[in-house]
Every structure is written in C-alpha cells, then in structure tokens.
Write a protein that holds these residues in place. Sequence first.
Motif, PDB file in Angstrom:
ATOM      1  N   TYR A   1       0.800  -1.169  -0.067  1.00  0.00           N
ATOM      2  CA  TYR A   1       0.165   0.062   0.035  1.00  0.00           C
ATOM      3  C   TYR A   1       0.809   1.119  -0.060  1.00  0.00           C
ATOM      4  O   TYR A   1       0.652   2.193  -0.884  1.00  0.00           O
ATOM      5  N   LEU A   2       1.660   1.221   0.995  1.00  0.00           N
ATOM      6  CA  LEU A   2       2.814   2.710   0.969  1.00  0.00           C
ATOM      7  C   LEU A   2       3.520   2.708  -0.191  1.00  0.00           C
ATOM      8  O   LEU A   2       3.666   3.894  -0.857  1.00  0.00           O
ATOM      9  N   ILE A   3       4.127   1.811  -0.988  1.00  0.00           N
ATOM     10  CA  ILE A   3       4.642   1.943  -2.167  1.00  0.00           C
ATOM     11  C   ILE A   3       3.854   2.241  -3.135  1.00  0.00           C
ATOM     12  O   ILE A   3       4.304   3.164  -4.027  1.00  0.00           O
ATOM     13  N   ALA A   4       2.687   1.630  -3.485  1.00  0.00           N
ATOM     14  CA  ALA A   4       1.873   1.597  -4.611  1.00  0.00           C
ATOM     15  C   ALA A   4       1.126   3.267  -4.368  1.00  0.00           C
ATOM     16  O   ALA A   4       0.653   3.744  -5.654  1.00  0.00           O
ATOM     17  N   ARG A   5       1.206   3.821  -3.427  1.00  0.00           N
ATOM     18  CA  ARG A   5       0.672   5.255  -3.179  1.00  0.00           C
ATOM     19  C   ARG A   5       1.498   6.183  -4.239  1.00  0.00           C
ATOM     20  O   ARG A   5       1.042   7.257  -4.632  1.00  0.00           O
ATOM     21  N   GLY A   6       2.785   5.868  -4.445  1.00  0.00           N
ATOM     22  CA  GLY A   6       3.601   6.729  -5.349  1.00  0.00           C
ATOM     23  C   GLY A   6       3.528   6.312  -6.874  1.00  0.00           C
ATOM     24  O   GLY A   6       4.156   7.119  -7.448  1.00  0.00           O
ATOM     25  N   LEU A   7       2.669   5.119  -7.137  1.00  0.00           N
ATOM     26  CA  LEU A   7       2.472   5.027  -8.324  1.00  0.00           C
ATOM     27  C   LEU A   7       1.464   5.518  -9.227  1.00  0.00           C
ATOM     28  O   LEU A   7       0.185   5.924  -8.625  1.00  0.00           O
ATOM     29  N   THR A   8       1.529   5.704 -10.407  1.00  0.00           N
ATOM     30  CA  THR A   8       0.245   6.560 -11.047  1.00  0.00           C
ATOM     31  C   THR A   8      -0.903   5.623 -11.584  1.00  0.00           C
ATOM     32  O   THR A   8      -2.030   5.920 -10.888  1.00  0.00           O
ATOM     33  N   ARG A   9      -0.612   4.466 -12.414  1.00  0.00           N
ATOM     34  CA  ARG A   9      -1.811   3.877 -12.855  1.00  0.00           C
ATOM     35  C   ARG A   9      -2.134   2.621 -12.051  1.00  0.00           C
ATOM     36  O   ARG A   9      -1.469   1.791 -11.320  1.00  0.00           O
ATOM     37  N   ARG A  10      -3.238   2.509 -11.878  1.00  0.00           N
ATOM     38  CA  ARG A  10      -3.824   1.263 -11.101  1.00  0.00           C
ATOM     39  C   ARG A  10      -3.728   0.045 -11.619  1.00  0.00           C
ATOM     40  O   ARG A  10      -3.209  -0.988 -10.777  1.00  0.00           O
ATOM     41  N   LEU A  11      -3.716  -0.254 -13.066  1.00  0.00           N
ATOM     42  CA  LEU A  11      -3.604  -1.481 -13.528  1.00  0.00           C
ATOM     43  C   LEU A  11      -2.040  -1.781 -13.405  1.00  0.00           C
ATOM     44  O   LEU A  11      -1.745  -2.962 -13.091  1.00  0.00           O
ATOM     45  N   ASP A  12      -1.033  -0.825 -13.672  1.00  0.00           N
ATOM     46  CA  ASP A  12       0.416  -1.065 -13.489  1.00  0.00           C
ATOM     47  C   ASP A  12       0.653  -1.799 -12.193  1.00  0.00           C
ATOM     48  O   ASP A  12       1.501  -2.505 -11.926  1.00  0.00           O
ATOM     49  N   ALA A  13       0.114  -0.973 -11.203  1.00  0.00           N
ATOM     50  CA  ALA A  13       0.466  -1.447  -9.694  1.00  0.00           C
ATOM     51  C   ALA A  13      -0.019  -2.672  -9.306  1.00  0.00           C
ATOM     52  O   ALA A  13       0.676  -3.520  -8.628  1.00  0.00           O
ATOM     53  N   ALA A  14      -1.319  -2.974  -9.813  1.00  0.00           N
ATOM     54  CA  ALA A  14      -2.122  -4.271  -9.500  1.00  0.00           C
ATOM     55  C   ALA A  14      -1.020  -5.457 -10.095  1.00  0.00           C
ATOM     56  O   ALA A  14      -1.054  -6.402  -9.386  1.00  0.00           O
ATOM     57  N   ILE A  15      -0.575  -5.344 -11.375  1.00  0.00           N
ATOM     58  CA  ILE A  15      -0.035  -6.407 -12.080  1.00  0.00           C
ATOM     59  C   ILE A  15       1.335  -6.574 -11.437  1.00  0.00           C
ATOM     60  O   ILE A  15       1.773  -7.763 -11.150  1.00  0.00           O
ATOM     61  N   VAL A  16       2.085  -5.477 -11.217  1.00  0.00           N
ATOM     62  CA  VAL A  16       3.464  -5.366 -10.320  1.00  0.00           C
ATOM     63  C   VAL A  16       3.147  -6.228  -9.194  1.00  0.00           C
ATOM     64  O   VAL A  16       4.066  -7.203  -8.909  1.00  0.00           O
ATOM     65  N   ALA A  17       2.283  -5.951  -8.430  1.00  0.00           N
ATOM     66  CA  ALA A  17       2.145  -6.481  -6.899  1.00  0.00           C
ATOM     67  C   ALA A  17       1.784  -7.736  -7.106  1.00  0.00           C
ATOM     68  O   ALA A  17       2.571  -8.624  -6.346  1.00  0.00           O
TER      69      ALA A  17
END
Length: 453
Positions: free
Chosen positions: A362-378
């Motif tokens: 959650y803390l790292i993904a707050r700095g990411l822009t796109r939802r889909l990219d964050a979801a796939i990477v995690a």
Amino acid sequence: MRRSHVVAVALVVVAVLFIGGPSLLFADSIDEQLTEETQETPELVSLEDSESEFWRFLSPEAEFRERSPINVIVRGETEDVLRAMSERDDGEWEEIEDVEEETEAEAPGEFENATVLEEEHRHATGIAWGEADGTTRYAWVDPGEGEDGYWATESLQLEDGDYYGQRYHIRLYESPNPDDEWLAMQAHTEHFDWFTLRHRVDGVEAAQLRVEQDFMELPDVDTETDVRRMHVDNAGPSDADGWATVVDLTSMVVLPAGIGLAAGRRGRASAAEGVGKQRTPARDDDGVLERGLTEVDRQRLAAVADRLEAGHLLLVFAVLALFLGVRMGGLLLERRVAFLTPHMIAALLYPVIAVGIPVATYLIARGLTRRLDAAIVAAGSLALAIWLDYGLLGVDVIPLDVVFQRTLVVIALGLIAAGAARRATRARRLNDLLVGGVAMWVLVLVGTLLGYL
C-alpha cells in the motif's frame, strides 16, 4: 466497463496464469483423496510370526480416517532399531563435547531406556535422524491373544531437515505386544507453510525410499533377504502406492549399549541442489530477434518502458524480500536461537506476511500512477516470490487447494496495490479496489488459518 472492473479481470487472469498455469505445467498438482470415516474396525495388517496387528493408516483423530499410510515396517527390538538408525560405521563415537546427557523416557508410549546424546557424529548411512516435533497421529493396534485393540499415539518422531524448511518426517509406533518385536513407521516429506502455520505433506514415496535406502546401507543388512516390499493396500492419500517397506533386523549384530539416538539435525542438501540451475536462453548473436520485431512491436515495447516507474522496482523488491525473508528468518532462528520454540518463531514472523506485505504494498503503490500497472506488478511479485520459495524448498507437488488459496492472495494483494495508486485515490482514498482487496486479504488469511482454504 469501469476501470476497477478491468483491473479485477486483469488480476484474475494474471493470478490464474502465474499460479495455476505453472502449477499444472511444472509441478504435480494433486488433489488429496480422503476416504470417509467408518466406525467399523477395518482389516488389519499382520506379520509373520506375530500375534499383534495394526491398521494400515494413521488418523488425525481416534477414528478410522484413511489419512497417512503406514509405509515402513521394521522387525527387531526397539533399541536395536534406534541404534541402527544412529550407528557409526566404525562402531565408535567421536565425542565433540565431554557432556553426555542420558534421559530415560517416563511418559507412557515412549521408548524405555532411550539414550540421547547431545553431540554430532558421522553415521554409517549418512543421515543423522533427530528427534522431531509434530502433530499427534493415531494408530490402531491390536495386541492379539484375546486382548482388545486400541488407539495408540506415536512412540517417537524423527526428522532430517529443517522445521521451517523442508524435512523428512517419521512417526514410529511400537508393537503392543513386546514379544512380536516390530515398529510401524509412517514416513513422508513435508514443508512448513507460512500461510497455514502448519506443515504440509508433499508426499510419502520419496521419504519411504530414503528410509529404505538408509537401512540398506547398514553393513549388517542383506539387501536381498532383509529388505523387501509388502502390499498393504493403502494406496490413495498423496502419492502412496499401497506397498510398505519391510526391514528385518532380527539377525543383525547389534553394537554394545551406549549408542543412542542422534539429537543433531542436518539440513537436506538436496533441497538446495538445483537452485539457480536455470536454462540459459539461446544466444541471438545474429540479431534474429531484433530483425523479427515490427515497428508496431517496437512502439509497444517503448510504451511499456515509458510506463515503468522506480516504484515498480521497489515494489517487486519489497514483496520478494518480505516473503522470502520470512522463510530465511525462520530457518535462521531455528538453527541459531535455541531458546525459541516453533510457536515463538511463528508468532514473531507471521505478522510480516499477514501485515507487513500488504502494508508495504500500500505504501509503495501510493507513489505509483496507474492502477493496472500497480496491480499487475504487486500480484506478479507475490506470485514470483511463491514460486521462488517452492524452488528453494524443492517442493514439486502442490495440492489443488493450495493453488486456489495462493491464487486468491495474489488477487487480493493486486487489488490493494491498485486501490492505493494515485489515479484510484483522486476521488476518495477508501475506494472499492482498496476496500475489496483488504477484505479479501483478511478473509483468505483467516479462512486459511481456520482450515477452510
């Protein structure tokens, strides 16, 4: 279609491909065959020149449930068998310390006059079987001679390996009739599952073969006459084939008293073998791959590269480090910190998985822009961590319920990352992706601990 729906569908696809796909292609995914309980006493296994008998399975409760197949039977006195499993090839002990602790078993069902040596030594068979911790399993034994049968707990548990890694595990049951001189054993391989906080059995065939070979390497054992296979009709659970190994040590020359059960533990070298042995891709010295790319392909690759952020790499590293760090931390504490019990180690490290991974995501993904990219990477990072963990342990058999549970946690973590991304929190911080991901993560972990998944 709403963007959140797109993310959810993408996560399902990623989870199924990254967890379900490799489990079907590269591992032997199995569905444990469990038979229904019966109240009637089933047919028992009898041995030649023996009045007593035993049921061919072990059960987690004192009832006839066919769960753990008996796969090793050793004829001989109890003390002789233990000495055979810890005997030096030259018949002598090389003491590392001057302190030798002898303990006589006092609890019912334990071996009498068992000697425990707190020292390391070389074994004739190469395995230092150590005393093990494990859940109680019940064996139905019948003393014969007109006496009634009863449920017996294991007399002793042995292991070779690590409690928080993968190990060979043996449960031993003494004959209820001392004159019959036999030990029934249930041997299996297992690994510690940090999601369930319990050991999960990988199979029984490899452990049976290992114990069988262990006895065959004893110098006084005739491999042609003293070791054989006996059909006991207990195929079904895990990879059991219905045949048990029978070892006859009744004619073995036993060394003088003073040779006891080795308490030292030695990790499996085989679990570490093959780690890092990956196939090297074929070289492309002639630039065939580059020439095969069209302009559209190059534009797509450039678009993917433009979407990458430093946070993506940080998220991958964080998930891998936390998940694999728990495995390595458990092994380190087990080997180095003697005063910590298995329950203490679990209490220290499980919060890293249950709380640390989703919070860090959650803390790292707050700095990411796109939802889909964050979801796939995690999701992809957790799937990669799971498979690296299995690779380090040498696990190649994965039950279908485990595949299903791992798929759910991968999806849940992806939803948490998507809900924390900047584009997901523009309208409101507690969005449907984040709430759904947290709820799913909690429900899956709680359901796993309670045994529903």
